[in-house]
Design an enzyme around this catalytic site. Structure first.
Site, short mmCIF file in Angstrom:
data_model
loop_
_atom_site.label_atom_id
_atom_site.label_comp_id
_atom_site.label_asym_id
_atom_site.label_seq_id
_atom_site.Cartn_x
_atom_site.Cartn_y
_atom_site.Cartn_z
N PRO A 186 -7.48 3.31 -1.99
CA PRO A 186 -7.49 2.14 -1.10
C PRO A 186 -6.45 2.24 -0.01
O PRO A 186 -5.41 2.89 -0.20
CB PRO A 186 -7.16 0.96 -2.04
CG PRO A 186 -6.57 1.56 -3.26
CD PRO A 186 -7.02 2.99 -3.34
N ASP A 187 -6.74 1.62 1.13
CA ASP A 187 -5.69 1.57 2.16
C ASP A 187 -4.76 0.39 1.83
O ASP A 187 -4.80 -0.14 0.70
CB ASP A 187 -6.28 1.51 3.58
CG ASP A 187 -7.07 0.25 3.85
OD1 ASP A 187 -7.02 -0.69 3.03
OD2 ASP A 187 -7.75 0.18 4.89
N PHE A 188 -3.94 -0.03 2.77
CA PHE A 188 -2.96 -1.07 2.47
C PHE A 188 -3.40 -2.45 2.95
O PHE A 188 -3.22 -3.44 2.26
CB PHE A 188 -1.61 -0.72 3.13
CG PHE A 188 -1.01 0.53 2.55
CD1 PHE A 188 -0.18 0.46 1.44
CD2 PHE A 188 -1.29 1.77 3.09
CE1 PHE A 188 0.36 1.60 0.89
CE2 PHE A 188 -0.76 2.92 2.55
CZ PHE A 188 0.06 2.84 1.44
N ARG A 189 -4.01 -2.49 4.16
CA ARG A 189 -4.17 -3.79 4.81
C ARG A 189 -5.60 -4.24 5.01
O ARG A 189 -5.83 -5.28 5.62
CB ARG A 189 -3.43 -3.79 6.16
CG ARG A 189 -1.95 -3.61 6.01
CD ARG A 189 -1.15 -3.60 7.29
NE ARG A 189 0.26 -3.41 7.00
CZ ARG A 189 0.83 -2.25 6.72
NH1 ARG A 189 0.11 -1.14 6.73
NH2 ARG A 189 2.11 -2.16 6.42
N CYS B 73 21.43 10.02 -16.07
CA CYS B 73 22.59 9.13 -15.89
C CYS B 73 22.18 7.66 -16.05
O CYS B 73 23.02 6.77 -15.97
CB CYS B 73 23.21 9.34 -14.51
SG CYS B 73 22.29 8.52 -13.19
N GLN C 150 0.81 9.39 7.67
CA GLN C 150 1.60 8.37 6.96
C GLN C 150 1.22 8.40 5.49
O GLN C 150 1.78 7.68 4.68
CB GLN C 150 1.28 6.98 7.51
CG GLN C 150 1.67 6.80 8.95
CD GLN C 150 1.05 5.54 9.55
OE1 GLN C 150 1.65 4.49 9.61
NE2 GLN C 150 -0.18 5.65 10.00
N ASN C 151 0.23 9.23 5.16
CA ASN C 151 -0.30 9.22 3.79
C ASN C 151 0.56 10.06 2.86
O ASN C 151 1.20 11.02 3.27
CB ASN C 151 -1.74 9.74 3.79
CG ASN C 151 -2.65 8.85 4.63
OD1 ASN C 151 -2.26 7.72 4.94
ND2 ASN C 151 -3.81 9.33 5.00
N ASP D 292 -0.90 11.11 -0.09
CA ASP D 292 -1.84 11.65 -1.07
C ASP D 292 -1.95 13.17 -1.01
O ASP D 292 -2.59 13.79 -1.85
CB ASP D 292 -3.23 10.99 -0.87
CG ASP D 292 -3.74 11.10 0.57
OD1 ASP D 292 -3.46 12.11 1.25
OD2 ASP D 292 -4.44 10.17 1.02
N HIS E 181 5.89 9.63 6.11
CA HIS E 181 6.38 8.66 5.14
C HIS E 181 6.74 9.34 3.82
O HIS E 181 6.62 8.74 2.75
CB HIS E 181 5.37 7.53 4.95
CG HIS E 181 5.30 6.63 6.16
ND1 HIS E 181 4.40 5.62 6.32
CD2 HIS E 181 6.06 6.61 7.30
CE1 HIS E 181 4.59 5.01 7.49
NE2 HIS E 181 5.58 5.61 8.11
N ALA F 25 -3.94 5.61 6.11
CA ALA F 25 -4.65 5.44 4.84
C ALA F 25 -6.18 5.36 4.99
O ALA F 25 -6.91 5.72 4.08
CB ALA F 25 -4.13 4.20 4.15
N CYS G 31 23.00 8.69 -9.13
CA CYS G 31 23.88 9.87 -9.02
C CYS G 31 23.37 10.84 -7.95
O CYS G 31 23.98 11.88 -7.72
CB CYS G 31 24.00 10.59 -10.37
SG CYS G 31 22.49 11.45 -10.86
P1 OAD Z 1 -3.43 0.30 6.75
O1 OAD Z 1 -4.06 -0.12 5.47
O2 OAD Z 1 -2.40 -0.59 7.33
O3 OAD Z 1 -4.54 0.54 7.87
C1 OAD Z 1 -5.69 1.30 7.60
C2 OAD Z 1 -6.61 1.23 8.80
O4 OAD Z 1 -7.69 2.11 8.58
C3 OAD Z 1 -7.19 -0.15 9.05
O5 OAD Z 1 -7.23 -0.40 10.45
C4 OAD Z 1 -8.62 -0.03 8.47
O6 OAD Z 1 -9.56 -0.88 9.11
C5 OAD Z 1 -8.91 1.41 8.77
N1 OAD Z 1 -9.90 2.04 7.84
C6 OAD Z 1 -9.99 1.91 6.51
N2 OAD Z 1 -10.96 2.70 6.02
C7 OAD Z 1 -11.51 3.34 7.09
C8 OAD Z 1 -12.56 4.30 7.25
N3 OAD Z 1 -13.23 4.80 6.22
N4 OAD Z 1 -12.85 4.73 8.50
C9 OAD Z 1 -12.16 4.25 9.58
N5 OAD Z 1 -11.16 3.35 9.49
C10 OAD Z 1 -10.83 2.90 8.26
O7 OAD Z 1 -2.82 1.76 6.51
P2 OAD Z 1 -1.76 2.55 7.37
O8 OAD Z 1 -1.85 2.23 8.80
O9 OAD Z 1 -1.86 3.97 6.97
O10 OAD Z 1 3.89 2.69 4.25
O11 OAD Z 1 -0.41 1.95 6.79
C11 OAD Z 1 0.80 2.44 7.28
C12 OAD Z 1 1.87 2.30 6.27
O12 OAD Z 1 1.93 0.97 5.77
C13 OAD Z 1 1.69 3.14 5.04
O13 OAD Z 1 2.11 4.46 5.20
C14 OAD Z 1 2.50 2.42 4.01
C15 OAD Z 1 2.17 1.00 4.36
O14 OAD Z 1 3.15 0.07 4.08
C16 OAD Z 1 4.72 2.63 3.22
O15 OAD Z 1 4.38 2.38 2.10
C17 OAD Z 1 6.12 2.92 3.58
#
Ligand code: OAD
Length: 383
Positions: free
Chosen positions: A152-155, A282, A227-228, A230, A247, A143, A258
């Site tokens: 937005p990312d997730f974490r 359904c 994993q994105n 989008d 994902h 993300a 169904c």
């Molecule tokens: P995370 O939100 O867990 O991690 C994003 C990472 O990218 C973090 O380490 C941030 O610090 C970093 N980051 C954010 N913006 C950045 C930027 N502009 N440049 C460099 N780094 C940046 O997202 P994912 O690891 O993709 O799954 O999350 C994995 C999965 O967890 C997702 O696919 C989703 C979620 O639960 C499901 O929904 C099934």
């Protein structure tokens, strides 16, 4: 295939002590193939030193574990312990001795503990690409690669999606994407989906997406595992056969009751825009084919990882916290001397070793800036 997401690591009490000699253990580290087949992705049984292949191959390690009641195994490449009883990567005090032995052995014997880069920075990575004629780059992305597109990312603390779901009163933030929770309370997911649904001209590829497209234009991009959900890799022009949507995707959907398949989710666009719950004729819930927690990843993911990594000569890990499995395991699918370049705001990867010595390097900062710098050192034009 029904692998599910798992959480690591876990305290484990299923390994007490080894009865074989340290020498036998070290000899087993030298074995390169499964005892039962020729697969090379192997785990060593820590109870009896049997060698079996992983669940991604023929699962001989797990079969051995079940048959003999030997739950704990060790992976030489990633230096990880797994327990089939706990169904998790594990830590356990009595494993420390074996870990130290394996580490010392690796340090003195394997090429990947020799410095691969002249300098452990952007310039060093660019130089490595040029000098070694790198031609099969695989990118593992998350993300963070799309945050500058406005998604937005997730974490990330504060801005990440999981920090902004208070109004839904979820038992835990990931519940919004969890199959064990969704059927009982689907409304939060459809609300969130309103903003996530791609293809409405709202979001555009970032510089980092364009960098991956540039790698493809230069003929050196082998695959992107994203994993994105989008779809921006494809909007950037990276060919679909080089992108594995690990994902899943919003493009298609299906009914949870169904099982009717909906080949084009956008037929529900009016409901999606309003954040309404989508129902099948359904009456069942219609869920886009993105992967939820406690759901298996798409078959194409498991198919693809069987052989795509064999000739990978550089792994890029971009914008992911690398905490969701089995995706995070992909860092260990490359050979032991393949460079692994983390392009992220912080160092990630439990199995990575950023000691400016071996094959892992962290290029920290915004991934768009790092992509620009890489292109600059490679003397490429990045629009
Ligand atoms: P995370 O939100 O867990 O991690 C994003 C990472 O990218 C973090 O380490 C941030 O610090 C970093 N980051 C954010 N913006 C950045 C930027 N502009 N440049 C460099 N780094 C940046 O997202 P994912 O690891 O993709 O799954 O999350 C994995 C999965 O967890 C997702 O696919 C989703 C979620 O639960 C499901 O929904 C099934």
């Amino acid at each position: 295939m029904s692998l599910q997401f798992s959480v690591i690591p876990k305290e484990c009490c299923h390994f007490i002590s080894a009865t074989y000699s340290p020498k036998s253990f070290l000899i087993s580290l030298r074995k390169h193939t499964c005892n039962s087949c020729n697969e090379k992705e192997i785990w060593i049984c820590l109870h009896c030193l049997h060698i079996g292949c992983s669940r991604y191959c023929n699962g001989h390690a797990q079969k051995h574990s079940l048959k003999r009641g030997h739950p704990v195994v060790f992976n030489v490449q990633s230096m990880n312990f797994w327990c089939y009883e706990c169904n998790s990567y594990v830590i356990n005090n009595s494993l420390n001795v074996l870990f130290q032995l394996a580490l010392e052995d690796h340090t003195s014997n394997f090429k990947f503990y020799q410095p691969l880069f002249e300098t452990y920075d952007v310039k060093g990575v660019a130089k490595y690409i040029q000098k070694n004629h790198v031609k099969n780059i695989i990118a593992l992305v998350g993300a963070g690669m799309s945050t500058t597109a406005g998604i937005p990312d997730f974490r990330s603390p504060g801005t990440g999606l999981y920090f902004n779901l208070q109004k839904y009163n979820l038992p835990y933030p990931e519940a919004v994407f969890d199959m064990n929770y969704f059927p009982s309370n689907p409304a939060p997911f459809y609300e969130v989906m309103k903003d996530m649904f791609p293809g409405q001209g709202k979001y555009f590829p970032t510089k980092c997406h364009r960098f991956l497209k540039l790698l493809n234009d230069k003929g050196i991009l082998k695959m992107v595992y994203t994993q994105n959900i989008d779809g921006l890799e494809s909007v950037a022009g990276i060919p679909n056969d080089k992108v594995i949507c690990s994902h899943g995707t919003f493009r298609t959907s299906h009914c949870l009751s169904c099982h009717k398949k909906y080949p084009d989710t956008s037929v529900f666009i009016e409901s999606i825009k309003k954040g309404e719950i989508i129902r099948c004729s359904c009456g069942g819930l219609v869920k886009p084919d993105i992967v939820f927690f406690n759901e298996s990843l798409p078959d194409e993911f498991f198919e693809s990882i069987k052989n795509k990594f064999d000739d990978c000569d550089m792994l890029l890990i971009i914008g992911t916290a690398l905490v969701v499995y089995p995706f995070a395991n992909l860092v260990d699918h490359v050979s032991i001397n393949c460079p692994r370049v983390c392009i992220n705001r912080e160092k990630v990867g439990k199995m990575m070793c950023y000691d400016n010595l071996g094959r892992d390097v962290a290029l920290l900062g915004g991934c768009d800036d790092i992509a620009s710098d890489l292109a600059k050192y490679l003397e490429w034009e990045l629009s």
